[in-house]
Every structure is written in C-alpha cells, then in structure tokens.
Enzyme design. Structure first.
Site, PDB file in Angstrom:
ATOM      1  N   GLY B  10      33.293   0.943  13.356  1.00 50.50           N
ATOM      2  CA  GLY B  10      32.693   2.224  13.706  1.00 50.50           C
ATOM      3  C   GLY B  10      33.741   3.316  13.701  1.00 50.50           C
ATOM      4  O   GLY B  10      34.827   3.142  14.263  1.00 50.50           O
ATOM      5  N   GLY B  15      35.798   5.056  17.917  1.00 49.72           N
ATOM      6  CA  GLY B  15      36.493   4.201  16.965  1.00 49.72           C
ATOM      7  C   GLY B  15      37.742   4.862  16.403  1.00 49.72           C
ATOM      8  O   GLY B  15      38.799   4.234  16.279  1.00 49.72           O
ATOM      9  N   SER B 251      17.881  23.221  21.932  1.00 52.47           N
ATOM     10  CA  SER B 251      18.658  23.421  23.157  1.00 52.47           C
ATOM     11  C   SER B 251      17.804  23.935  24.319  1.00 52.47           C
ATOM     12  O   SER B 251      16.843  24.680  24.138  1.00 52.47           O
ATOM     13  CB  SER B 251      19.792  24.401  22.876  1.00 52.47           C
ATOM     14  OG  SER B 251      20.375  24.813  24.081  1.00 52.47           O
ATOM     15  N   ARG B 298      15.638  18.605  33.855  1.00 49.21           N
ATOM     16  CA  ARG B 298      15.425  18.006  32.543  1.00 49.21           C
ATOM     17  C   ARG B 298      14.488  16.787  32.570  1.00 49.21           C
ATOM     18  O   ARG B 298      13.580  16.668  31.762  1.00 49.21           O
ATOM     19  CB  ARG B 298      16.778  17.589  31.982  1.00 49.21           C
ATOM     20  CG  ARG B 298      16.803  17.507  30.493  1.00 49.21           C
ATOM     21  CD  ARG B 298      18.197  17.102  30.039  1.00 49.21           C
ATOM     22  NE  ARG B 298      18.901  18.252  29.517  1.00 49.21           N
ATOM     23  CZ  ARG B 298      19.999  18.154  28.768  1.00 49.21           C
ATOM     24  NH1 ARG B 298      20.508  16.976  28.476  1.00 49.21           N
ATOM     25  NH2 ARG B 298      20.593  19.225  28.316  1.00 49.21           N
ATOM     26  N   HIS B 366      17.552  10.162  23.028  1.00 46.68           N
ATOM     27  CA  HIS B 366      18.750  10.934  22.755  1.00 46.68           C
ATOM     28  C   HIS B 366      20.029  10.127  22.944  1.00 46.68           C
ATOM     29  O   HIS B 366      21.004  10.337  22.236  1.00 46.68           O
ATOM     30  CB  HIS B 366      18.747  12.134  23.708  1.00 46.68           C
ATOM     31  CG  HIS B 366      19.841  13.108  23.464  1.00 46.68           C
ATOM     32  ND1 HIS B 366      20.133  13.610  22.218  1.00 46.68           N
ATOM     33  CD2 HIS B 366      20.730  13.688  24.312  1.00 46.68           C
ATOM     34  CE1 HIS B 366      21.150  14.464  22.312  1.00 46.68           C
ATOM     35  NE2 HIS B 366      21.542  14.510  23.561  1.00 46.68           N
ATOM     36  N   LEU B 420      31.173  12.952  24.919  1.00 48.08           N
ATOM     37  CA  LEU B 420      32.337  13.116  24.049  1.00 48.08           C
ATOM     38  C   LEU B 420      33.589  12.684  24.790  1.00 48.08           C
ATOM     39  O   LEU B 420      34.481  12.047  24.236  1.00 48.08           O
ATOM     40  CB  LEU B 420      32.451  14.572  23.579  1.00 48.08           C
ATOM     41  CG  LEU B 420      31.237  15.105  22.811  1.00 48.08           C
ATOM     42  CD1 LEU B 420      31.501  16.513  22.309  1.00 48.08           C
ATOM     43  CD2 LEU B 420      30.880  14.204  21.659  1.00 48.08           C
TER      44      LEU B 420
END
Lengths: 282, 670
Positions: B10, B15, B251, B298, B366, B420
């Site tokens: 990956g 990765g 968004s 949300r 998601h 992230l």
C-alpha cells in the site's frame, strides 16, 4: 449553463472504443450500447460494459480494460482520449458529451504511451521524468528538526497550483514534441536488461511540461533550491527544455489549469542564466 | 545472514511514510501497490491535519487536550497510550511535512495557517487548499522516489497482495503478489510485511472511497488468522453527492453557510424542486431540532437523513435515496465568495448549478474506524515505547498493519482531520520497531526453504486458474457486488436493528455462496481486471460478515454504532427532584453500559465463519465520561456525574490531566 431536458435524453448511448488486446497487437474499433441513466459519466458507462460485456450487436466479448481510482479528478488514473480530447473519464459527464455528439461517444487510449490493453497505457516514462529532474526536497532526514523555512503567502499561492499536478499525462498527450516511445523486448533479454534499455530510451527523450513545471516548483522552494543546479542540468541535458516548441497545447488541456507555459518560461530563463554562469565559471 | 528486506503493501500516506522511514534506518524496502502510489486514496482527503500549535497553545490548548478530544470523539473505545503518543507527535509531524515541501496555506506573516474542525474548540488544522491529503501524499511520494533512485526502495506498482506467507510457527516471512499486467503470481520473501492498504468502503458498494478500497488485502490476512477489531464502527458522512459510480463528499460548510435540508412532503413529488411551494416542503431537521436546525451534530444529521429516506419513504427519488440540500435562497455572489470551491465540484460532476437548483445529497460510508488488531508497548507514563517491535504488529509475528487498515486510533468514531495524522504517525513509528524485530531474527526470510514460498504461490495459482477455468453462465461478480453493497448499506450503516442485521447476515452468506459460483467474462491472462475484481469480491465477504456480526452483538449505542433500541433516554421530568432522580438512574445505566460494552470487539475467521471475543480497553489516562451533546437533561446528568467522580477521587475527565503529567518528549527520537 444548459441542462439537457428530459425529452432530449436518449434511451441508449452508443459507445465506440478503440481496443487492443496487448502490446504490439493490432488495434480495432468496437461498438457498445449502454442504457442511458441520468448523471452518468464515462466511468459508469465502462462499469456497465464490464458487467455485461457485449457489443452493440450482442456478441459477447472480453470486457474493456481501463484504469481508474479516485473518481474525483484528483488521482490522475483515468485519463483517456474522449471524443477526440484528452481528459479524465470520471469528470467526463455523459450529458455533456452527448451535447458534443448526440450519436456516439468515442473512447481511445492516450496515443503517447504504449498501450497495455484497451484503454490502459503505460505511463512509466512520465514518472521517470520526475526522477530525472529530482522533483523532491533534499531534506537531511525525517527526525524532528523543527519547522520548515517560513514562507510568504505569495510564495504558497505560486507553489500550490504547480503542486496540484496529478501526473495524469494530458499535457504530454497534447504536446507535438512529445512522441511515443515503445520498445519491443529482444529475444533472450532478461527483465532487468529490458527495463534498463527502456529507461535509457526514456532518459534521452523529451521530459515534458509536467516535469519541467515540477523542476520549477522545487527550484522555488527555500530548501529545494539548494539543488537547483542538478535540476537545471537535467533541463539542459538530452530531452530537455530545448525541445519545447512552444505550441502551448499543454496549458490548454491541463485539467487542473496549471500555468505550465509560465513554468516553461521560467525554466528557460533559469537554464539560460545557469548555462551562462557555468560558461564563465569554467 | 543474507540481507533482510521489508515488504510494505500500500502506497498511501501510511505506507509511504513507513517506506521512507525504513529506508532512512538503512533497511531495504519493497513497496507493493495496486496503483502507482501517487494515485492512492489519500489524495481524496481535503480538510487538513490536526495538531496543537503555538497559537492554540497560548489559548489554553495542549497535546493533552488534543488527546482528550480524540478519545471523547471516539467514545473512549481506543486504547489511550497510542492516541496520547500521536497527539504529542502531532506538531512534529506537521513540522516534518512542512520541511518536505507541502504547500500549507500561510498567514500574512508567513506562518502555517490553521482552521477549525469538528469536535474541538481550537484551530488546530493545518491545510493545503482543499487538497491536503493529495499534497501530503505527494511530498511522501517524492521522498520515496528519491530512495528508489538511491536503490533503497524497489517499487512493485500494479501488483495485488494475495496474502501473507506464514512459516510452520505462524511467523510471517513474506507475501504472495500478482502482477496486474502479466498476471504473474510470485512470492516475495520478507522479514516483515507491513499492511497499509486503507479502508474497505467498496463492501458498501459505493462510498466516498476510491476503487482500490476493497479491503481485500486485509481480508486475506484475516482469513489466514489475523484478528480484526471493532469492525462494526463505520463512519458515515451526512452529506455526499450520490453518483452512478461513486459518492463524492459535500462539505459540511454548505450547511454552515445557511444551506437547508428538505424533502417534498409528497413522496417522490415529480415536480421541479423550485416549483414545490414552501408549505409542501418538509424541512425535517429544522422541524425536529428547532434549536440546531440544519447544523445538528454530524451523526444526528446522518441518522435523520437516512431515516427520512429509508423508514419514512420520503426520498426525493424512488430508485435512488437522496434529499435536497438547498442553497438557492442565498445570493449567488455570497455563495461564490464563501463556497466557490465545493460548488464547482458539484457542478463539475453533476452538471447542475447548485446556485440555482437544490443539490441532491445522501449520507455515505466514509471511513472504517475498525481494522486489523495491532499491539503496542506502553511506557510507564502512558505513552508508546518507540522502537518496540510490538508496536503495530498484528497477532501474526512479523505482520504489521498501519493507517486506516488498523483499528488503533479512532475508537468508535473518528474526528475530522485526525486520519491524516494517524496514517503518517503510524507509518513513522512502525519503522524503528521493525528495525528491532529484524535485529532479533536469526535467519533472513530469503534463506528459508524455497518449498515454503513455492507452496504459497501454488495455492494462489490454483485459485487463479480455477477461476479462469469456470464454465460461462455462472453468477456475475459485478451484480453480486451491487447486491452486497445494497444489503450492507441498508443494514449496517447509520441505524442498526438486530432483526435487520440477522436478516443481512443470512443474505450476505447466501451472496457469498453465489459469489463462489461466479464465472468470468475474461478468461485471458493479460491485464485481466475481471478476475482481479472477482477475487477482491470474494474476499469482501469475511469482512462484511465481521462488520455485521460485530454490530449484531453490540447491544448499545457508541459513536458511529447506533441502535435505537438501546439508546440512552432523555430526561423527561420537569420537577427538579424527580429530574435529579432520573439523572442518577441515567448515570447508573451509563456505568453499567460502560462495564458491559467498553470493550474492543475482536473477530477471528475460524472454519469459514466469524468468531467474536472481547478485550478490555486501556482507559487509564482519561476516565470514560458520558457524551451528552444535544441530549435533553445534559446539565443535570453532568452535575450528577461530576459529583460521583469527585466522591471516588477521580477526575471528571473533562480534558484536564488529573495531575501534571510529564510529556513523553524524550521517547520520540527513534
């Protein structure tokens, strides 16, 4: 903008695809018919063909091979020539294409790269060019050394558009100076030998607008400019910027509207100064 | 000993950061990826990456608070030491990415600009335009290309991971891969294998994920004995653009700027939405949540939109579930100024101008909080012992998992802009641990008997050849995939009911049996995408069943897992004494539920079925506390909860460390 009215929507979409079973094989056209649905793009048409691979005449055939991943026009995988224009198939909407030509949608692989199969091409040369121009920041390493160099808003705003290049290959497909290199394996040649010969051929050939633009991106970075000379060497070497014919097709087809010709202009200036300096420093 | 190698599978953020760090530590790396690594799914991340920073610090923020927000947002289901370590590494990771040339947005003075994201009070999120994931990925891709040029990393792009190779002691000593062009199957001896293969969104048919996110690599490890944890926790984003091929994210800022969500009161009203008069529109969020309106949290927005379409049958379209997200009442100029970028995406992909026509949106799968179970080694002060070979190793020695495909950081629900961070963090910290793992081995994988590798290749070759030999006329893998996606989306996303889950398990098992009878439309051995997809489809089922079984067993509501049958009640009484009594009962029930369910779900694949067990969660740093956002009676419950914790001499767990804890600065240098 115009939205097609319900009455203008056809029941079927005719798709004509230039196919090729493998490298070195002859290419041939094949027609498919796909039932129209609202909000389709070229990807969903290809998905329907994959699920039921039969020609317009109903003859079962091998499914059409193509490449894709993100489907949001940000990964660069699904580039192909659609109705004669190079672009991403994910953002090529069927309703728009039918406005261009209501009778047929035509799909072809990019012509500047060797065909692997059908719409899949081998873009290794494109990535190899990034290696040639050393498109990276030469940091010492990945330990914690504090923040990077402070940069102005203006510098970020100039760098970001260049950094959005997704290596899709549109600029190369449109470039009259970028011609296809397709080597055939010699008898008895090992994988490694063939690979080496291929890379050598790529390294002599034109870099292309994308790589020139990346060289400029890294030359403008406060740390990246430390090895600007190496990048400029690549730009004035074989296959370098001197091959650019200034046709400006690259900038016209770039899906991310990257100012490629501006980068090429800057590269011309930087290499000229560099070459002069090199001459007088001898 | 022969030269040792590590295989990274990956080429997304996780990765690539692992490959780059391993190379820096002097280790030879092979990197296998389905796509050229620059085209990995990480490019789709838009928002940004979180860390405490100089500005927020002076506003009272700290690494500890980032840690607290993350575990609170995740409903306390994650082991706390790895999360704490990640929060403390956050600023350094952003510094590193900054040095690698990521064009982060800048302030006028030239510092990194930050924006605020959900689940926190601080502007922690660094961003690069609307394509932060892409920009981070490119910086790592460039570094790995540099190592490739230096001969330290070998790339195997367009290769499919077919499974780990285990020796007689169950230790991973390599993997089998298949070239997607030539269809060659071969073994890769490796002294450690790192899976960094991302999420499994394609199990739900369409999602916000890329086409490579099938979860097949993880499933192949799972089927050979790797444990899978918290599979039932799947994040569903409330607003995505339904497409024929993919669900693209819209968004939340569209609602932030005044966007209104509605459906026609008449089911599937065929009129143009602009011609439907106000009184015939059902602004269901505004009516049901007068206080928050369209800006409910949300998870609530997601549940309500889902409910109105699935249970109340009020979807705008009959065949495709969606509701209107309407911006047309806002002046065009204002829209262009505030929402330009995201409206262009809608326009580009839908061919419709959202400034004049209401957008059609629907929640979409998601992110997978669950993933391969991985270990960690804890320090005395509750951080991670950097360099421990236990960090990120699965229960199979030598097989590691990082990034979205592990379960470690996000608990029951992920906070925006934390993914992230967790991907890069896990990639960086897995490397020194692997270095120590390699040092402890007596023999290199390449010195193992050839028969071990030949056997593994033969098994995969047989599976491959058998698929190609199938007679035509069997099941169609693409249609079965659609059916699987429909069942999973209906039963295991936003709202879950036990009866529906039981039914879904049966249906998915039937589909699995049918999928085993698929025949191929392409029986060739050159770029055969048909057989690659069919294999990936078959491998979706064990993970699909893990998600369903985990959801069925978990009789509670936690983070993204919502079962109305087991929801905690709101307080009803108006009399203060009675209300107080209700709050006491509420807290009793909360504590009982915590005792029963604050546990990691562990799935194993044994005799072709899912077997579940549970493991305690390390919550020793921040005691679990109720998440009360939006609940009626929250103030009284909070009061009662604080008093209880005080009586026990425990902190209420409101984001402040109980005593001054020493930051784990000294352990980070690897």
């Amino acid at each position: 903008m115009s939205t097609p009215t319900v009455t203008s929507r056809p029941e079927w979409i005719n798709v004509r695809i230039l196919r090729q079973d493998g490298p070195g094989q002859p290419s041939y056209w094949q027609r498919f018919r796909v039932r129209y649905e609202p909000e389709m793009n070229v990807i969903s048409v290809l998905q329907k063909i994959a699920a039921d691979p039969r020609t317009a005449e109903g003859k079962p055939v091998a499914p059409v091979a193509w490449e894709c991943n993100c489907l949001e026009e940000v990964c660069g995988a699904c580039t192909m020539v659609i109705n004669g224009r190079v672009r991403q198939s994910c953002s090529a909407l069927i309703d728009r294409l039918l406005e261009e030509n209501p009778h047929e949608i035509e799909l072809q692989p990019m012509s500047k790269f060797p065909v692997v199969r059908d719409l899949v091409v081998d873009r290794q040369r494109l990535f190899r060019a990034l290696e040639r121009v050393k498109a990276w920041i030469p940091v010492d390493g990945y330990y914690d050394m504090g923040p990077g160099p402070r940069q102005s808003q203006a510098a970020q705003e100039a760098a970001y558009p260049l950094s959005k290049c997704m290596s899709c290959g549109c600029c190369l497909e449109a470039c009259p100076q970028y011609s296809r290199i397709e080597l055939v394996r010699w008898e008895g040649e090992t994988d490694e030998q063939f690979e080496r010969r291929k890379l050598a051929a790529y390294d002599r050939a034109f870099l292309g607008a994308h790589a020139i633009s990346q060289a400029i991106l890294f030359n403008s970075h406060p740390t990246g400019k430390n090895n600007a000379a190496e990048r400029l060497e690549a730009l004035i070497g074989p296959g370098g910027i001197q091959l650019c014919g200034n046709a400006q097709n690259c900038v016209a087809v770039c899906p991310k509207e990257i100012p490629l010709t501006r980068s090429i202009g800057l590269a011309g200036r930087q290499t000229t100064i560099y070459a002069l300096k090199k001459f007088f420093d001898k | 000993m022969a030269q040792q190698r590590v295989m990274v599978v990956g080429g997304g953020l996780a990765g690539l950061s692992a490959a780059m760090k391993l190379a820096e530590l002097g280790i030879d790396v092979d990197l296998m990826s389905l796509t050229p690594v620059k085209r990995s799914h990480s490019v789709c991340a838009q928002g940004g990456i979180n860390s405490v920073n100089d500005q927020t610090r002076q506003e009272g923020d700290s690494e500890w608070k980032h840690f607290d927000d993350t575990v609170y947002g995740g409903d306390f289901l994650q082991h706390q030491p790895p999360v704490k370590e990640m929060a403390y590494w956050g600023p350094r990771i952003i510094d590193l990415m900054d040095r690698l040339g990521v064009p982060f947005n800048r302030t006028a003075e030239g510092f990194l600009d930050r924006r605020r994201f959900g689940g926190t009070l601080y502007k922690r999120t660094a961003f690069a335009g609307a394509t932060t994931g892409q920009q981070l990925l490119y910086a790592l891709d460039e570094q790995v290309r540099r190592w490739k040029g230096a001969g330290k990393v070998r790339m195997f792009e367009y290769w499919d991971f077919l499974g780990p190779i285990l020796d007689e002691d169950g230790v991973c000593c390599g993997c089998v891969g298949q070239d997607l062009v030539t269809m060659e199957i071969r073994a890769f001896p490796a002294d450690a294998v790192v899976l960094a293969t991302g999420g499994c969104g394609l199990i739900f048919g369409r999602s916000t994920m890329s086409m490579s996110c099938t979860g097949s690599a993880v499933s192949r490890a799972f089927q050979l004995g790797a444990r899978y944890a918290n599979g039932e926790f799947i994040q569903v984003h409330p607003t995505a653009i339904p497409g024929a091929d993919k669900l693209r994210l819209m968004s939340e800022s569209a609602r932030g700027e005044g966007g209104r969500v509605w459906v026609p009161r008449k089911p599937q009203d065929p009129r143009d939405p602009r011609e439907i008069p106000e009184e015939e529109r059902y602004y269901f969020l505004e009516e049901r949540y007068p206080k928050y309106g369209n800006l409910v949290p949300r998870d609530i927005a997601t549940r309500e939109i889902f409910n109105i379409c699935v249970n109340e049958g009020l979807s705008v379209e009959k065949d495709r579930m969606c509701v209107y997200l309407d911006l047309t009442h806002i002046p065009r100029k204002e829209l262009d100024r505030k929402l330009g970028g995201i409206l262009e995406i809608y326009e580009k992909f839908q061919g419709v101008d959202p400034r004049t026509t209401p957008m059609k949106i629907f929640p979409a799968v998601h992110y997978s909080m669950g993933g391969l179970w991985v270990d960690y080694e804890r320090t005395a002060d509750g951080g991670l012992k950097i360099g421990s070979p236990r960090n990120h190793v699965t229960n199979i020695p030598g097989l590691y998992a990082i990034g979205e495909c592990d379960y470690q950081y996000h608990g029951a629900n992920r906070l925006g802009a934390n993914s992230l961070l967790s991907c890069i963090f896990s990639g960086l910290i897995v490397a020194p641990g692997i270095k120590n793992w390699l040092a402890a081995q007596k023999k290199a994988a390449s010195e193992r008997p050839a028969s071990l590798f030949d056997q593994a290749v033969r098994r995969q070759q047989e599976r491959h050849d058998e698929l190609l030999r199938r007679a035509p006329g069997g099941e169609n893998p693409y249609l079965i995939h659609q059916e699987l996606g429909d069942v999973m989306t209906r039963s295991a996303t936003v709202v879950r009911h036990n009866a529906q889950l039981r039914e879904a398990i049966q249906k998915v098992q039937e589909l699995y049996e049918r999928a085993k009878r698929c025949s191929l439309s392409d029986t060739g051995n050159w770029t055969n995408q048909n057989v690659v997809f069919t294999k990936a489809l078959l491998d979706m089922f064990p993970i699909a069943l893990t998600i369903l079984e985990g959801a069925l067993a978990r009789d509670e509501c936690r983070g993204a897992h919502y079962k109305p049958e087991f929801a905690m009640p709101e307080l009803k009484a108006t009399d203060p004494v009675e209300r107080r009594r209700e709050a006491e009962q509420w807290c009793d029930r909360f504590e009982e539920n915590t005792r029963r369910w604050l546990k990691t779900t562990i799935a194993q694949w044994i005799d072709n079925r899912v077997v579940l067990s549970y493991e305690d969660v390390d919550t020793s740093l921040i005691p679990p506390r109720p998440r009360l956002y939006g609940l009626v009676g929250a103030e009284v419950i909070e009061q009662v909860w604080r008093e209880r914790q005080a009586r026990r001499g425990q902190p209420a767990g409101d984001g402040k460390p109980a005593e001054e804890r020493r930051p784990s600065q000294q352990v980070v240098r690897s």
